[in-house]
Design an enzyme around this catalytic site. Structure first.
Site, PDB file in Angstrom:
ATOM      1  CB  SER A 230      -6.039  -5.201  -9.456  1.00  0.00           C
ATOM      2  OG  SER A 230      -6.338  -3.838  -9.385  1.00  0.00           O
TER       3      SER A 230
ATOM      4  CE  LYS B 131      -4.482   0.877   0.436  1.00  0.00           C
ATOM      5  NZ  LYS B 131      -5.502  -0.098   0.055  1.00  0.00           N
TER       6      LYS B 131
HETATM    7  N1  GLU Z   1      -7.177   0.016  -3.378  1.00  0.00           N
HETATM    8  C1  GLU Z   1      -7.940  -1.168  -3.568  1.00  0.00           C
HETATM    9  C2  GLU Z   1      -8.015  -1.950  -2.292  1.00  0.00           C
HETATM   10  O1  GLU Z   1      -7.853  -1.431  -1.204  1.00  0.00           O
HETATM   11  C3  GLU Z   1      -7.473  -1.972  -4.765  1.00  0.00           C
HETATM   12  C4  GLU Z   1      -6.070  -2.464  -4.713  1.00  0.00           C
HETATM   13  C5  GLU Z   1      -5.594  -3.090  -6.012  1.00  0.00           C
HETATM   14  O2  GLU Z   1      -6.345  -3.167  -6.952  1.00  0.00           O
HETATM   15  O3  GLU Z   1      -4.420  -3.485  -6.048  1.00  0.00           O
HETATM   16  O4  GLU Z   1      -8.338  -3.105  -2.294  1.00  0.00           O
END
Ligand code: GLU
Length: 421
Positions: free
Chosen positions: A354, A107
C-alpha cells in the site's frame, strides 16, 4: 478452566505493556500508546433497494501519527465494534513500524454483513461512509485501504466520492485500488505473498526445508488464498485449507489455483465446500488438528484459543490474520516451543505494498509487478531478520521482539517531536 474472554482492545493494551516493560520505556510512552489519538463514530444513512432508509454504524480510528499519516484498512463485518477498530488501528501503528514505512496506524469499519446487501447498496454505503469520515482522512492525514470484506472496487467508489468532495482527483487518499484507477501491481497479492515469504523464513530459522513440507491454512479470503498459492510455489504441500463452509484435505497437496477457480464460480458463493480436488471434506475446525509442519491462521481474530491451541500439531505458526491468537493461547504456544511469526510482521506485506502504491500515486510513475514484489521481499526479510536478532538478544518471543522494535520506532519519533520525555 474456561479462558477469560478479553476483547481485542484489552489484548493489544497488554501487548503494548509487555513490550514497553521489556524495552524499559517510560510510563508516558505507554500512556499515549494504550489509546488511539482519536476514534470517530459515524452513522451512515443508506437508501436500500426497497426504498427504505437504513442507518449503519461506522468508525475510523487514528491510533498514532507520530511517524507519519495514519494508515489502515476498512472492514465490513457484523462483529465490527469501536473497541475492535481501536485495537486494529493500534496494530497498524506497530505493523507500519516494523515494515519501516513512514506511517502511523489507522483503521475503520462498518457494522454490517455485506452478504445481506446488493451491489448497489454496498456502493451507496461505501460512498456514504467516506462522506462521513472525509474530515479525518486525506493523502497526508489518514489513508484507508481494503480489509475484511472490502475490495479494490469498493476502494474505487470511495476514492471517487472523496475526489468529488475535494473537487480534484486524489488517488493517494486510499490504497488497494483497482489497476485501472491508480492501483499498484502486486498489491492484491501482497498480504498473502508476504505470509508465504515469512513461512519460508520461519522454516529457514528452524533449520527445516520448506520444499515438501506440509502446510495448513485457515481462511480462503484475500490473505489465505494468496498465502496458500505462494506457499505452494515455494515448494510446500498445502494439504489443508478451511473457510466457514468446511476444511478440505488432500494428502498430496490441494491444487490451490484450481480452488481459486472453483470459488469464483457464482453458484459456489466464494466457498470451498464441494471442491472435487480433495480427499476429504471435514468440519472447518478440523484445520487446527492437521498433522502438518506449519499452520497459518488467515481468517479473523481469536482463532487460536486455549481450546484450539492444544489441537495444533504444527511446530511453526505464521499468523496471516490480525490478532488470531489469544494471550492465553500464546502462552501455551511458547511453552510448547512452537515457533510463531506474529501478525504485525507476517501480514505486513499488504500495508507495505500500500505504501508503494501511495508513493507511485504521489509520483505519478508506476512500477512493474516484479519490481514491487522484489521491494516487498527485501523489506520483509530484513524485518524478519531484525526481529529474530532482537528475540535472540533479549531472549523473548518473536511477538514481544516485534512489538519492541515497533514501539521503539514510535517512541523515538514521539520523543524527538517533544510529545514525551
Ligand atoms: N488491511 C490491511 C492490514 O490490516 C492493509 C492495510 C493497508 O494496506 O493500509 O494490514
Amino acid at each position: 478452566m474456561a479462558e477469560k474472554t478479553l476483547n481485542t482492545f484489552e489484548i493489544v493494551q497488554q501487548q503494548i505493556k509487555e513490550a514497553c516493560d521489556a524495552l524499559g520505556e517510560t510510563q508516558e510512552v505507554y500512556e499515549i500508546l494504550k489509546q488511539p489519538q482519536s476514534c470517530l463514530e459515524v452513522s451512515i444513512p443508506v437508501r436500500m433497494d426497497n426504498g427504505e432508509l437504513k442507518i449503519f454504524e461506522g468508525y475510523r480510528s487514528l491510533h498514532n501519527d507520530a511517524v507519519g499519516p495514519g494508515k489502515g484498512g476498512v472492514r465490513f463485518h457484523q462483529n465490527v465494534s469501536r473497541d475492535e477498530v481501536k485495537a486494529l488501528s493500534a496494530w497498524m501503528t506497530f505493523k507500519c513500524g516494523i515494515a519501516g514505512i513512514p506511517y502511523g496506524g489507522g483503521k475503520g469499519g462498518i457494522v454490517v454483513d455485506p452478504r445481506d446487501l446488493s451491489q448497489g447498496e454496498v456502493e451507496r454505503m461505501s460512498r456514504a461512509y467516506i462522506k462521513a469520515i472525509a474530515p479525518v482522512i486525506g493523502e497526508k492525514v489518514d489513508i484507508p485501504a481494503p480489509d475484511v470484506n472490502t475490495t479494490p472496487q469498493i476502494m474505487a467508489w470511495m476514492v471517487d466520492e472523496y475526489s468529488m468532495l475535494q473537487g480534484k482527483n486524489t488517488p493517494a487518499v486510499i490504497t488497494g485500488k483497482p489497476l485501472e484507477f491508480g492501483g499498484s501491481l502486486a498489491r492484491f497479492e501482497a498480504t498473502g505473498y508476504g505470509v508465504a515469504l515469512m513461512m519460508r523464513e520461519a522454516f529457514k530459522a528452524k533449520g527445516k526445508e520448506m520444499k515438501g513440507s506440509k502446510v495448513a491454512v485457515q481462511g480462503f479470503g484475500n490473505v489465505g488464498r494468496f498465502a496458500a498459492l505462494y506457499a505452494e510455489q515455494l515448494g510446500a504441500k498445502v494439504v489443508a485449507i478451511s473457510d466457514v463452509s468446511c476444511c478440505l484435505y488432500n494428502e498430496k497437496g490441494l491444487d490451490v489455483k484450481a480452488l481459486f477457480d472453483y470459488v469464483t464460480i457464482p453458484e459456489n458463493k466464494n466457498m470451498i465446500k464441494g471442491f472435487k480436488g480433495a480427499d476429504a471434506e471435514y468440519d472447518r475446525n478440523k484445520v487446527f488438528e492437521m498433522d502438518v509442519d506449519l499452520f497459518s491462521p488467515c481468517a479473523l481474530e481469536n482463532a487460536i484459543t486455549t481450546e484450539t491451541v492444544n489441537k495444533i500439531k504444527a511446530d511453526i505458526i505464521v499468523e496471516g490474520a490480525n490478532g488470531p491468537t489469544t494471550p492465553e493461547a500464546d502462552k501455551v504456544i511458547n511453552e510448547k516451543g512452537i515457533f510463531l511469526v506474529p501478525d504485525i510482521l507476517s501480514n505486513g506485506g499488504g500495508v507495505m505494498v500500500s505504501y508503494f502504491e501511495w508513493v507511485q500515486n504521489l509520483q505519478n510513475y508506476y512500477w512493474s509487478f516484479e519490481e514491487v514484489q522484489e521491494k516487498q521481499e527485501v523489506k520483509m526479510v530484513k524485518a524478519f531478520d531484525d526481529i529474530y536478532a532482537l528475540k535472540e538478544k533479549h531472549n523473548v518471543t518473536m511477538r514481544v521482539a516485534a512489538f519492541m522494535m515497533a514501539i521503539k520506532r514510535v517512541a523515538d519519533a514521539m520523543r524527538v517531536r517533544g510529545w514525551v520525555k
